[in-house]
Scaffold this motif. Structure first.
Motif, PDB file in Angstrom:
ATOM      1  N   THR A 226      -3.431 -36.147  -0.765  1.00 42.29           N
ATOM      2  CA  THR A 226      -3.448 -37.026   0.407  1.00 42.29           C
ATOM      3  C   THR A 226      -3.429 -36.203   1.699  1.00 42.29           C
ATOM      4  O   THR A 226      -3.060 -35.016   1.694  1.00 42.29           O
ATOM      5  CB  THR A 226      -2.200 -37.939   0.431  1.00 42.29           C
ATOM      6  N   GLY A 227      -3.795 -36.844   2.777  1.00 40.04           N
ATOM      7  CA  GLY A 227      -3.783 -36.195   4.081  1.00 40.04           C
ATOM      8  C   GLY A 227      -2.395 -35.707   4.451  1.00 40.04           C
ATOM      9  O   GLY A 227      -2.234 -34.617   5.019  1.00 40.04           O
ATOM     10  N   GLU A 228      -1.405 -36.502   4.110  1.00 41.69           N
ATOM     11  CA  GLU A 228      -0.023 -36.139   4.426  1.00 41.69           C
ATOM     12  C   GLU A 228       0.370 -34.830   3.730  1.00 41.69           C
ATOM     13  O   GLU A 228       0.950 -33.925   4.331  1.00 41.69           O
ATOM     14  CB  GLU A 228       0.890 -37.279   3.941  1.00 41.69           C
ATOM     15  N   GLN A 229      -0.009 -34.727   2.433  1.00 43.97           N
ATOM     16  CA  GLN A 229       0.294 -33.490   1.680  1.00 43.97           C
ATOM     17  C   GLN A 229      -0.432 -32.294   2.289  1.00 43.97           C
ATOM     18  O   GLN A 229       0.109 -31.194   2.386  1.00 43.97           O
ATOM     19  CB  GLN A 229      -0.125 -33.666   0.211  1.00 43.97           C
ATOM     20  N   LEU A 230      -1.682 -32.522   2.707  1.00 39.25           N
ATOM     21  CA  LEU A 230      -2.452 -31.430   3.316  1.00 39.25           C
ATOM     22  C   LEU A 230      -1.814 -30.975   4.626  1.00 39.25           C
ATOM     23  O   LEU A 230      -1.643 -29.770   4.866  1.00 39.25           O
ATOM     24  CB  LEU A 230      -3.903 -31.868   3.556  1.00 39.25           C
ATOM     25  N   THR A 231      -1.449 -31.939   5.467  1.00 43.86           N
ATOM     26  CA  THR A 231      -0.828 -31.612   6.756  1.00 43.86           C
ATOM     27  C   THR A 231       0.453 -30.801   6.551  1.00 43.86           C
ATOM     28  O   THR A 231       0.693 -29.806   7.251  1.00 43.86           O
ATOM     29  CB  THR A 231      -0.530 -32.908   7.545  1.00 43.86           C
ATOM     30  N   ALA A 232       1.251 -31.241   5.569  1.00 43.04           N
ATOM     31  CA  ALA A 232       2.503 -30.521   5.287  1.00 43.04           C
ATOM     32  C   ALA A 232       2.201 -29.087   4.831  1.00 43.04           C
ATOM     33  O   ALA A 232       2.876 -28.139   5.242  1.00 43.04           O
ATOM     34  CB  ALA A 232       3.298 -31.273   4.220  1.00 43.04           C
ATOM     35  N   LYS A 233       1.165 -28.943   4.004  1.00 44.10           N
ATOM     36  CA  LYS A 233       0.817 -27.610   3.491  1.00 44.10           C
ATOM     37  C   LYS A 233       0.333 -26.703   4.628  1.00 44.10           C
ATOM     38  O   LYS A 233       0.703 -25.522   4.684  1.00 44.10           O
ATOM     39  CB  LYS A 233      -0.276 -27.735   2.417  1.00 44.10           C
ATOM     40  N   ILE A 234      -0.481 -27.261   5.507  1.00 48.66           N
ATOM     41  CA  ILE A 234      -0.979 -26.466   6.642  1.00 48.66           C
ATOM     42  C   ILE A 234       0.215 -25.973   7.485  1.00 48.66           C
ATOM     43  O   ILE A 234       0.281 -24.794   7.864  1.00 48.66           O
ATOM     44  CB  ILE A 234      -1.963 -27.284   7.506  1.00 48.66           C
ATOM     45  N   ALA A 235       1.150 -26.869   7.730  1.00 53.96           N
ATOM     46  CA  ALA A 235       2.333 -26.498   8.530  1.00 53.96           C
ATOM     47  C   ALA A 235       3.127 -25.398   7.816  1.00 53.96           C
ATOM     48  O   ALA A 235       3.563 -24.422   8.434  1.00 53.96           O
ATOM     49  CB  ALA A 235       3.203 -27.728   8.775  1.00 53.96           C
ATOM     50  N   ASP A 236       3.267 -25.560   6.506  1.00 54.47           N
ATOM     51  CA  ASP A 236       3.999 -24.578   5.705  1.00 54.47           C
ATOM     52  C   ASP A 236       3.318 -23.207   5.781  1.00 54.47           C
ATOM     53  O   ASP A 236       3.967 -22.171   5.975  1.00 54.47           O
ATOM     54  CB  ASP A 236       4.068 -25.086   4.259  1.00 54.47           C
ATOM     55  N   ASP A 261      -7.675 -38.569  -1.795  1.00 53.46           N
ATOM     56  CA  ASP A 261      -7.709 -39.641  -0.799  1.00 53.46           C
ATOM     57  C   ASP A 261      -8.532 -39.172   0.419  1.00 53.46           C
ATOM     58  O   ASP A 261      -7.987 -38.681   1.400  1.00 53.46           O
ATOM     59  CB  ASP A 261      -6.268 -39.991  -0.411  1.00 53.46           C
ATOM     60  N   PHE A 262      -9.841 -39.326   0.303  1.00 57.74           N
ATOM     61  CA  PHE A 262     -10.730 -38.791   1.338  1.00 57.74           C
ATOM     62  C   PHE A 262     -10.450 -39.325   2.743  1.00 57.74           C
ATOM     63  O   PHE A 262     -10.448 -38.548   3.701  1.00 57.74           O
ATOM     64  CB  PHE A 262     -12.198 -39.020   0.961  1.00 57.74           C
ATOM     65  N   PRO A 263     -10.211 -40.639   2.908  1.00 56.69           N
ATOM     66  CA  PRO A 263      -9.973 -41.112   4.287  1.00 56.69           C
ATOM     67  C   PRO A 263      -8.771 -40.426   4.946  1.00 56.69           C
ATOM     68  O   PRO A 263      -8.855 -39.991   6.094  1.00 56.69           O
ATOM     69  CB  PRO A 263      -9.748 -42.615   4.101  1.00 56.69           C
ATOM     70  N   ALA A 268      -6.440 -36.172   8.521  1.00 53.42           N
ATOM     71  CA  ALA A 268      -5.567 -35.000   8.660  1.00 53.42           C
ATOM     72  C   ALA A 268      -6.349 -33.799   9.207  1.00 53.42           C
ATOM     73  O   ALA A 268      -5.858 -33.060  10.068  1.00 53.42           O
ATOM     74  CB  ALA A 268      -4.944 -34.652   7.310  1.00 53.42           C
ATOM     75  N   LEU A 269      -7.571 -33.615   8.702  1.00 55.50           N
ATOM     76  CA  LEU A 269      -8.388 -32.489   9.169  1.00 55.50           C
ATOM     77  C   LEU A 269      -8.810 -32.700  10.618  1.00 55.50           C
ATOM     78  O   LEU A 269      -8.818 -31.757  11.416  1.00 55.50           O
ATOM     79  CB  LEU A 269      -9.611 -32.322   8.263  1.00 55.50           C
ATOM     80  N   ALA A 270      -9.146 -33.943  10.968  1.00 61.92           N
ATOM     81  CA  ALA A 270      -9.537 -34.237  12.349  1.00 61.92           C
ATOM     82  C   ALA A 270      -8.380 -33.906  13.290  1.00 61.92           C
ATOM     83  O   ALA A 270      -8.580 -33.310  14.357  1.00 61.92           O
ATOM     84  CB  ALA A 270      -9.953 -35.699  12.484  1.00 61.92           C
ATOM     85  N   ALA A 274      -8.443 -30.912  16.130  1.00 63.07           N
ATOM     86  CA  ALA A 274      -8.392 -31.336  17.536  1.00 63.07           C
ATOM     87  C   ALA A 274      -7.894 -30.207  18.428  1.00 63.07           C
ATOM     88  O   ALA A 274      -8.255 -30.111  19.597  1.00 63.07           O
ATOM     89  CB  ALA A 274      -7.499 -32.566  17.671  1.00 63.07           C
ATOM     90  N   SER A 275      -7.070 -29.317  17.847  1.00 62.72           N
ATOM     91  CA  SER A 275      -6.434 -28.295  18.686  1.00 62.72           C
ATOM     92  C   SER A 275      -6.981 -26.887  18.459  1.00 62.72           C
ATOM     93  O   SER A 275      -6.426 -25.925  18.951  1.00 62.72           O
ATOM     94  CB  SER A 275      -4.925 -28.304  18.408  1.00 62.72           C
ATOM     95  N   THR A 276      -8.069 -26.752  17.678  1.00 65.04           N
ATOM     96  CA  THR A 276      -8.584 -25.408  17.403  1.00 65.04           C
ATOM     97  C   THR A 276     -10.097 -25.419  17.156  1.00 65.04           C
ATOM     98  O   THR A 276     -10.602 -26.369  16.547  1.00 65.04           O
ATOM     99  CB  THR A 276      -7.871 -24.781  16.176  1.00 65.04           C
ATOM    100  N   PRO A 277     -10.780 -24.390  17.617  1.00 66.65           N
ATOM    101  CA  PRO A 277     -12.212 -24.300  17.314  1.00 66.65           C
ATOM    102  C   PRO A 277     -12.461 -23.704  15.921  1.00 66.65           C
ATOM    103  O   PRO A 277     -13.607 -23.583  15.500  1.00 66.65           O
ATOM    104  CB  PRO A 277     -12.728 -23.349  18.392  1.00 66.65           C
ATOM    105  N   LEU A 278     -11.392 -23.338  15.213  1.00 66.98           N
ATOM    106  CA  LEU A 278     -11.522 -22.691  13.911  1.00 66.98           C
ATOM    107  C   LEU A 278     -11.447 -23.746  12.812  1.00 66.98           C
ATOM    108  O   LEU A 278     -10.395 -24.341  12.588  1.00 66.98           O
ATOM    109  CB  LEU A 278     -10.426 -21.651  13.721  1.00 66.98           C
ATOM    110  N   LYS A 279     -12.570 -23.976  12.163  1.00 65.53           N
ATOM    111  CA  LYS A 279     -12.682 -25.118  11.266  1.00 65.53           C
ATOM    112  C   LYS A 279     -12.364 -24.774   9.813  1.00 65.53           C
ATOM    113  O   LYS A 279     -12.879 -23.789   9.266  1.00 65.53           O
ATOM    114  CB  LYS A 279     -14.112 -25.681  11.304  1.00 65.53           C
ATOM    115  N   ILE A 280     -11.559 -25.614   9.180  1.00 63.05           N
ATOM    116  CA  ILE A 280     -11.346 -25.542   7.730  1.00 63.05           C
ATOM    117  C   ILE A 280     -12.550 -26.188   7.054  1.00 63.05           C
ATOM    118  O   ILE A 280     -12.934 -27.303   7.385  1.00 63.05           O
ATOM    119  CB  ILE A 280     -10.055 -26.291   7.323  1.00 63.05           C
ATOM    120  N   TRP A 281     -13.147 -25.456   6.125  1.00 59.36           N
ATOM    121  CA  TRP A 281     -14.322 -25.960   5.388  1.00 59.36           C
ATOM    122  C   TRP A 281     -13.823 -26.841   4.252  1.00 59.36           C
ATOM    123  O   TRP A 281     -13.020 -26.400   3.435  1.00 59.36           O
ATOM    124  CB  TRP A 281     -15.099 -24.770   4.832  1.00 59.36           C
ATOM    125  N   THR A 282     -14.308 -28.069   4.181  1.00 64.06           N
ATOM    126  CA  THR A 282     -13.956 -28.922   3.049  1.00 64.06           C
ATOM    127  C   THR A 282     -15.147 -29.068   2.117  1.00 64.06           C
ATOM    128  O   THR A 282     -16.251 -29.403   2.540  1.00 64.06           O
ATOM    129  CB  THR A 282     -13.513 -30.326   3.505  1.00 64.06           C
TER     130      THR A 282
END
Lengths: 533, 533
Positions: A226-236, A261-263, A268-270, A274-282
């Motif tokens: 899920t987006g929530e899990q991804l966001t938490a992982k990025i922060a970690d 959960d694609f939506p 989460a990726l958007a 929003a704060s970086t020009p460095l894009k995570i490739w999905t």
């Protein structure tokens, strides 16, 4: 072998192949040879003078066939299917006849141009967003396997992330030396991501690309990222000074065919971007389940992964095209060619230089390539959209029948995940006679006994060889669940084959249960006798 | 397509393939379509209902054939050959019929076991040292292409070098954090090496592995890498703080079929390794010329590269096996599996765990694999050692005939490299009428005019399309030489085809010379008229 000898040999080979397919249900699906069996059957070395085709062909039945596991058998319910078909075989015959290295357009323009056309057609068939097709900045390419496709996109993602980082540092006014130093440090911190359910090929791709790989845990029973899990992982990761640059999201995971959960991932990726020009490739890995997107009821799904940079599914799994035909689509083909193009003098020609043609060598790891689009062209034309839909529909019906049977047999089975894309994942309950309570001890004892029984049932089934299934382990440690995966996607599979599979499995369950109860009774008896001493 | 429709379709396809081969000499070898030709011929989309085979097959001659460059034609003298053969086509027919993902032994034991047996046989056929065969610590594996093989060994070399470095630092008592920091720095300094004549796939492999790549210049006219040059390069890299970890050495370079000086390279590497436990991995790239090692006169060569870590040649180039069948041999298979093995739960089974079986997925980039050893088995048995030797011998005779013809025609041609492995590399002299001195100006003007004429001749020949040749550029800047490569290795090539090629090229030379002289005369006349004004 001259032309007339070839005609005779090929006719004999075709007869043998037809006979093989017509009677494949009668063969033991799983080979029972022991390691080293073939060395004992084949004399060492190459004969000094050529042999006759009759002698070579005789060895196929005598020496090769015993060592084959029959993936085209309707009793093959393991892993995922790897469909072959008659039109696909014809495609590879011509591909062999027209053999060429085909590393650029000029090598044989038809090889490149048919691939572009066929991949656009197939992309539309599975309802991909237009961005992934060749008219704009994207396009499709045939790779050998989904794992090769993932290796390609991980390398491209790594290089795009480094290039975007360099551009940022250059804009900040850093010197070339300073940038090189920072790139070196950044490489060591890059992390490719996938869920704990994503295919292991992401890990392998990261090893090849020389970057780290971490997994994100999904919830038991859900198995979707899920987006929530991804966001938490990025922060970690950020807290640990690491840099996520790539994510494999999955449509139809290997263990349970769960879909991330694609939506929420998109959101989460958007938010992150929003704060970086460095894009995570999905990358969307739909290696197996992608074929189901031909069905109208799934036609809405591709819109939900329109945010992704790349998408891949294997026609050679569930869409009647013999291995290898893995269709990779990218949103921006420049992302691939920036990472993979080199153009030495002896590969240069006016067409490549003009930019008018696609040189697929710059979209992949190897230089040379086979004429693989021929088989995909033959298959799509020979079956038509209706035929391909009917094939996938039939597998889905098989899966639903199996779901119905195990749901109606709560004594023996528990479904451990929502059945999806013709895959059922079930665990076998412990023998009811042992009266192990489901809930006491947080279900620990029940799970342990269930796991043991399920493993024994799976081993017994594959030892018998009437059907071939694989087992899987979900979760970790005390929480882990062993389950049997059943998926019927072979070209000739029928609903009756899954009914038969249910019977075969249930007989194995009853036999294992009887053994378990007997062992338990013997143990109890021994215990009583020991206490009596 | 049911079984009886397939029988009919396959018979028709076989007739078409036989007709194609029997009359291939009559086809224009080089396709003359323009980019985008196929889009105009093929209606967009997949038909809703399936089409008949007759309709599909009709399109092969009508739509595909015009876009093919005929690599099996005896008039194909470009790049390197890419042989196909009837037994090879039969192999791929069965491979398609037995389609399976074959990512481990259990998937179909025959796929793994036949590959080991066939690669040992082929290794002996080309006189490889025993260390590269499966009985000891080494072994062979079929890769898709030589470039893929190089990507695999560069990744393995990188990881071996890092592992050896880590072991050294651990022995010195560094902490895990310190070691990680040093590994990160080291990664940025690793350099893969090859000569300026090595195939570009080394550069691409380095891009994939995320390491640097540098080339070592060879001497003009020699084009072979020597130990002295390697030693100098290593010293140069070390002076710049860089770390060589990998070297591609070549048997039969792409531009001229030169062979690196293996004995002196071996000595240079031994001297380097005497003072460090960190080993440079040497790979012998014999993609094309390796097939010639079947000939008794080259049987001594493999002993000279016994020092290497890996060796590769393509049966699909010059050994009658249709693409893809690239044979990679390693001295120590653990070097590959250490870099490429991951074993998740769902790929585990008792056989893999036992270590008794080879899981070739750990020797390559993709996970799944085709049953490619079948075609190599059919080809080696059908031709026998004598048949394979005769095929290579015939090409060598073709090459020698062409050498004789151009040596006897010093007016038109200069050989720019020692002819080797059926390849001749020639430049065309400027028109004698222009009386350009060979030696004045350090030969600069002569080279410039020769390069222009050679380029024009090459373009004219390929525009005519009677034969297909490629040109190459040797050396750099003022010193550079443009030359035409002529190599006849197609299965049906005869000495008379090379005699014909000599005539076709010579006619083109005469035509270009006439144009040049006419232009020069016109220029001179214009000059005179201008001066007269």
């Amino acid at each position: 072998m001259d032309s007339s000898q070839f005609r005779q040999a090929a006719h004999a080979a075709i007869d043998q192949i037809i006979d093989y397919y017509d009677n494949i249900r009668d063969r033991r699906v799983l080979s029972e040879v022991q390691p080293g069996y073939l060395r004992e059957l084949i004399p060492p070395g190459i004969p000094q003078t050529g042999e006759k085709w009759e002698d070579i062909q005789r060895d196929i039945e005598a020496k090769i066939m015993p060592g084959l596991t029959h993936w085209q058998s309707p009793n093959f319910l393991a892993f995922f299917p790897a469909n072959s078909s008659y039109p696909g075989i014809l495609g590879d015959m011509y591909s062999g006849a027209f053999t060429c290295a085909a590393f650029n357009w000029q090598c044989s323009p038809a090889v490149t141009e048919l691939e572009t056309i066929v991949l656009d057609n197939v992309g539309r068939l599975v309802h991909l967003p237009e961005e992934f097709l060749s008219a704009g900045e994207g396009g499709g390419v045939i790779q050998g396997t989904a794992s090769e496709a993932i290796a390609v996109v991980v390398v491209a993602a790594r290089d795009r992330y480094l290039a975007q980082s360099k551009a940022t540092w250059a804009a900040e006014g850093l010197s070339e030396d300073e940038i090189e130093e920072k790139v070196c440090t950044l490489r060591g911190k890059l992390v490719a991501l996938g869920s704990d359910q994503a295919h292991s090929s992401t890990k392998k791709a990261a090893m090849i690309a020389g970057v780290r790989c971490e997994t994100i845990e999904t919830a038991m029973g859900e198995y979707k990222l899920t987006g929530e899990q991804l966001t938490a992982k990025i922060a970690d990761l950020q807290a640990r000074g690491l840099v996520p640059f790539y994510l494999t999201a999955t449509l139809g995971t290997t263990p349970t065919c769960a879909t991330d959960d694609f939506p929420s991932l998109s959101a989460a990726l958007a938010a992150h971007h929003a704060s970086t020009p460095l894009k995570i490739w999905t990358h969307i890995d739909a290696a197996y389940a992608g074929a189901a997107l031909v069905l109208p009821e799934f036609a809405h799904l591709p819109a939900t992964f329109a945010f992704a940079d790349s998408f891949n599914f294997n026609m050679h799994k569930w869409l009647l095209t013999n291995f290898d035909c893995s269709c990779l689509y990218v949103r921006r083909r420049r992302d691939l060619t920036d990472a993979l193009s080199i153009t030495p003098a002896y590969l240069r020609n006016e067409y490549s230089d003009s930019g008018l043609v696609t040189d697929y060598r710059d979209w992949q790891i190897p230089l040379g390539r086979r004429f693989r689009s021929l088989k995909a062209w033959f298959v799509t034309r020979s079956y038509g959209a209706d035929g391909l839909i009917a094939h996938v529909r039939k597998s889905m019906d098989c899966g639903k029948e199996f779901t119905k049977l195990v749901k109606g047999d709560a004594k023996r089975y528990t479904l451990v995940a929502e059945p999806a894309y013709a895959l059922n994942v079930v665990r076998v309950n412990p023998p009811p006679e042992l009266e192990i309570p489901v809930d006491s001890d947080g279900g620990k004892e029940f799970r342990k006994r269930s796991n043991e029984v399920t493993r024994k049932v799976a081993e017994r089934i594959n030892r018998e060889g009437k059907i071939f299934i694989t087992s899987t382990v979900l979760g970790k440690g005390d929480e882990s669940v062993t389950a049997i995966r059943v998926v019927g996607g072979a070209p000739r599979v029928q609903v009756s084959d899954l009914q038969n599979a249910y019977r075969v499995i249930s007989e194995a369950v009853d036999a294992v249960w009887a053994e378990e109860v007997a062992a338990e009774t013997a143990r109890a008896k021994e215990q009583v006798e020991l206490q009596a001493v």
